[in-house]
Design a protein around this motif. Structure first.
Motif, PDB file in Angstrom:
ATOM      1  N   ASN A 245       0.662  -1.126   0.059  1.00 38.97           N
ATOM      2  CA  ASN A 245       0.092   0.264   0.025  1.00 38.97           C
ATOM      3  C   ASN A 245       0.845   1.330  -0.165  1.00 38.97           C
ATOM      4  O   ASN A 245       0.347   2.340  -0.438  1.00 38.97           O
ATOM      5  CB  ASN A 245      -0.758  -0.095   1.241  1.00 38.97           C
ATOM      6  N   ILE A 246       2.057   1.289   0.529  1.00 38.78           N
ATOM      7  CA  ILE A 246       2.785   2.496   0.779  1.00 38.78           C
ATOM      8  C   ILE A 246       3.141   3.134  -0.483  1.00 38.78           C
ATOM      9  O   ILE A 246       2.721   4.431  -0.276  1.00 38.78           O
ATOM     10  CB  ILE A 246       4.097   2.380   1.476  1.00 38.78           C
ATOM     11  N   PRO A 247       3.752   2.477  -1.552  1.00 39.27           N
ATOM     12  CA  PRO A 247       3.975   3.304  -2.938  1.00 39.27           C
ATOM     13  C   PRO A 247       2.432   3.910  -3.465  1.00 39.27           C
ATOM     14  O   PRO A 247       2.609   5.337  -3.850  1.00 39.27           O
ATOM     15  CB  PRO A 247       4.270   2.457  -3.969  1.00 39.27           C
TER      16      PRO A 247
ATOM     17  N   GLU B  47       1.688   6.991  -1.182  1.00 38.23           N
ATOM     18  CA  GLU B  47       2.630   8.193  -1.248  1.00 38.23           C
ATOM     19  C   GLU B  47       2.177   8.943  -2.564  1.00 38.23           C
ATOM     20  O   GLU B  47       2.476  10.120  -2.678  1.00 38.23           O
ATOM     21  CB  GLU B  47       4.132   7.631  -1.504  1.00 38.23           C
ATOM     22  N   GLU B  48       1.771   8.196  -3.557  1.00 37.51           N
ATOM     23  CA  GLU B  48       1.242   8.834  -4.831  1.00 37.51           C
ATOM     24  C   GLU B  48       0.155   9.682  -4.531  1.00 37.51           C
ATOM     25  O   GLU B  48      -0.042  10.775  -4.878  1.00 37.51           O
ATOM     26  CB  GLU B  48       1.027   7.995  -5.846  1.00 37.51           C
TER      27      GLU B  48
ATOM     28  N   ARG C  29      -2.386  14.978  -3.089  1.00 36.78           N
ATOM     29  CA  ARG C  29      -3.280  15.998  -2.235  1.00 36.78           C
ATOM     30  C   ARG C  29      -2.146  17.146  -1.774  1.00 36.78           C
ATOM     31  O   ARG C  29      -2.628  18.344  -1.551  1.00 36.78           O
ATOM     32  CB  ARG C  29      -3.493  15.236  -1.031  1.00 36.78           C
ATOM     33  N   ALA C  30      -0.928  17.061  -1.899  1.00 39.76           N
ATOM     34  CA  ALA C  30       0.133  18.192  -1.571  1.00 39.76           C
ATOM     35  C   ALA C  30      -0.005  19.126  -2.487  1.00 39.76           C
ATOM     36  O   ALA C  30       0.262  20.254  -2.425  1.00 39.76           O
ATOM     37  CB  ALA C  30       1.397  17.482  -1.224  1.00 39.76           C
TER      38      ALA C  30
ATOM     39  N   LEU D  70      -0.260   8.875   3.284  1.00 37.19           N
ATOM     40  CA  LEU D  70      -1.350   9.514   2.790  1.00 37.19           C
ATOM     41  C   LEU D  70      -1.787  10.708   2.853  1.00 37.19           C
ATOM     42  O   LEU D  70      -1.966  11.753   2.119  1.00 37.19           O
ATOM     43  CB  LEU D  70      -2.668   8.774   3.234  1.00 37.19           C
ATOM     44  N   SER D  71      -1.158  11.437   4.013  1.00 35.21           N
ATOM     45  CA  SER D  71      -1.035  12.874   4.554  1.00 35.21           C
ATOM     46  C   SER D  71      -0.107  13.426   3.915  1.00 35.21           C
ATOM     47  O   SER D  71      -0.066  14.768   4.483  1.00 35.21           O
ATOM     48  CB  SER D  71      -1.632  12.805   6.176  1.00 35.21           C
ATOM     49  N   ASN D  72       0.864  13.029   3.450  1.00 36.60           N
ATOM     50  CA  ASN D  72       2.336  13.488   3.241  1.00 36.60           C
ATOM     51  C   ASN D  72       2.833  14.209   4.335  1.00 36.60           C
ATOM     52  O   ASN D  72       3.300  15.145   4.514  1.00 36.60           O
ATOM     53  CB  ASN D  72       2.074  14.580   2.147  1.00 36.60           C
ATOM     54  N   ASN D  73       2.806  13.312   5.495  1.00 32.17           N
ATOM     55  CA  ASN D  73       3.523  13.495   6.825  1.00 32.17           C
ATOM     56  C   ASN D  73       2.677  14.887   7.629  1.00 32.17           C
ATOM     57  O   ASN D  73       3.744  15.649   8.112  1.00 32.17           O
ATOM     58  CB  ASN D  73       4.971  13.794   6.611  1.00 32.17           C
TER      59      ASN D  73
END
Length: 513
Positions: free
Chosen positions: A252-254, A257-258, A263-264, A301-304
């Motif tokens: 799920n991580i990649p 990250e997309e 979202r960012a 998901l939240s871009n940290n």
């Protein structure tokens, strides 16, 4: 290998790597056996249903676009009587037989989005626990004029076919009048992969909610195996099992990250940002403090984003999570945010292309060309394994440069400390005095003390000079590496350009929606 496992493998010491290699004859068969059990639990517990009656969704007051109740000519509040309808998807896996996959769809009021739900590894729409959860979520969607959809998984699903299934389901719903920009996704447990992939592949998704999801299926298998071994007091045996044999990755991580990057970018552009939501329990395997599942998944998901808040319960079993008050509150908030986002006039829609496989007749190839291609492929494989390919060389040089720069910074700090000591007036005065430091200390106590001060001052001066020389040499080597990296990048770009020019046949298929 999933991303988190890859990072862990790279951090292993040389001794651990050597031990792993020596025990490989034992580890591989144990890993294959563990993989067989894990795949069974992960992929063989889905249940497909046929013509299964849907649970009745409670009626609610019909509301207009402004949220006001709609009344009839007698001033009586009109009821929203929308219910589930059976829908069938003709799933066509690449290289496999077509099969009918059934689900329920409750249509949305015109202009409103639909939440598409993906269940966990034990997903069965006939189970009371799932029906209760589906009924509750559908009611909350209905309250907001939204739609709700849920489908079974295809028979024999694996990661590859799961991706194909999600894309075909997205298109099926679009064909049924639910466009891609009106589809929001919710996933529970293993369904977090399908939901995350759906939100990643659909760049105009209306939202994503994750309930007790995993970072990767492979990591979940490893953690579950460790839990079982620990329960039987044989936890250390885990090191004898070759985890590389776990073939189902479901990373799920990649994907997350997309989504986080998208979202960012929306935030940077000043346009509405696709909503995300997450809920889990801090006692379940996926939610424990410092876990390798929901924590990194939410960060991606939240871009940290430190302001993002997940809803967290405490003491709830993983199988109970869909029925918790935290899940209900999370879904209510998520559904409202997805509706607001989908209907926001300032929302920016991107060009959407759904990839489809196109059968192309393969060109005839001579035996000589096939052998040549095979030899080239083998050569490239060997280069990749030994770290001799262009990308590996570049990464290796970049790591060397980073080490050089860190080493240079350390030398600079050490020299600055020495120079501060040299700047002391007493040390400066001692340097101006003449004394052969190679001689033994002589004379009275005060004389010997003075000689010692001169020796220490001269030692500091020598250390400063030596550090200066090392800094200069390190800078020369760092610059040499920078030049090599620049030349190597130019070489890679030229090679890529040549390969692009040599491509006479390109295979691409797409349907715009």
């Amino acid at each position: 290998m999933d991303q988190i496992s890859k990072q862990a493998a790279e951090s292993k010491s040389l001794g651990e790597k050597v031990g792993t290699t020596l025990l490989k004859p034992i580890r591989v068969p144990l890993g294959m056996a563990a993989n067989h059990v894990a795949k069974g639990e992960m992929l063989e517990s889905f249940v497909a249903n046929t013509n299964l009656p849907a649970p009745a969704v409670w009626d609610t007051d019909l509301k207009n676009a402004q949220g006001d109740k709609v009344r009839d000519i007698n001033n009586k509040v009109v009821q929203d009587t929308r219910q589930f309808e059976i829908s069938k998807l003709d799933f066509k896996p690449k290289g496999g037989s077509s099969q009918s996959v059934e689900g329920w769809v409750m249509p949305a009021q015109p202009g409103n989005p639909t939440v598409v739900f993906f269940g966990g590894s034990d997903f069965d729409r006939s189970k009371q626990s799932y029906q209760d959860a589906i009924k509750t979520m559908a009611y909350e969607a209905k309250e907001r004029g939204m739609g709700f959809a849920v489908f079974d998984y295809p028979d024999g699903v694996n990661e590859k076919t799961a991706r194909q299934y999600v894309n075909q389901l997205q298109q099926h719903l679009a064909d049924q009048g639910i466009p891609l920009d009106q589809q929001a996704y919710s996933g529970y447990s293993q369904g977090s992969f399908a939901a995350t992939y759906a939100a990643q592949s659909n760049v105009n998704a209306a939202g994503l909610q994750i309930t007790s999801g995993f970072s990767s299926g492979r990591m979940a298998q490893k953690d579950k195996m460790q839990e079982i071994l620990d329960e039987n007091n044989i936890g250390p045996l885990s090191s004898l099992i070759e985890k590389r044999q776990f073939t189902e990755v479901w990373d799920n991580i990649p994907l997350a990250e997309e989504i986080g990057t998208r979202r960012a970018q929306q935030q940077a552009d000043g346009t509405p940002v696709m909503p995300i939501a997450a809920v889990y329990d801090d006692q379940e395997l996926f939610g424990q403090d410092g876990n390798r599942h929901m924590t990194p998944l939410i960060a991606a998901l939240s871009n940290n984003d430190p302001t993002f808040q997940a809803r967290i319960t405490s003491g709830k079993d993983h199988l109970e999570m869909l029925g918790t008050s935290a899940q209900l509150a999370s879904f209510q908030n998520f559904a409202q945010e997805a509706k607001n986002f989908a209907n926001n006039p300032n929302r920016q829609l991107l060009e959407q292309v759904v990839q489809v496989d196109v059968a192309v007749e393969a060109p005839k190839t001579s035996v000589r060309d096939m052998l040549k291609t095979a030899a080239s492929s083998l050569k490239n494989t060997i280069k990749e394994k030994l770290g001799l390919d262009d990308q590996s060389k570049l990464e290796r040089m970049e790591k060397q440069l980073a080490k050089r720069e860190n080493h240079g910074a350390d030398l600079e700090k050490r020299k600055a400390d020495v120079d501060r000591a040299l700047a002391d007036p007493n040390v400066a005065a001692a340097l101006n005095k003449k004394y052969d430091v190679d001689k033994h200390l002589t004379g009275t106590g005060p004389e010997r003390a003075e000689q010692m001060e001169i020796k220490e001052a001269q030692a500091l001066k020598k250390a400063s000079d030596k550090l200066g020389d090392r800094i200069d040499k390190n800078e020369d080597k760092a610059q040499e590496l920078k030049d090599k990296i620049g030349a190597h990048q130019t070489k890679m770009e030229m090679k890529a350009a040549r390969q692009q020019n040599q491509q006479n046949v390109g295979v691409a298929g797409g349907v715009r929606v």
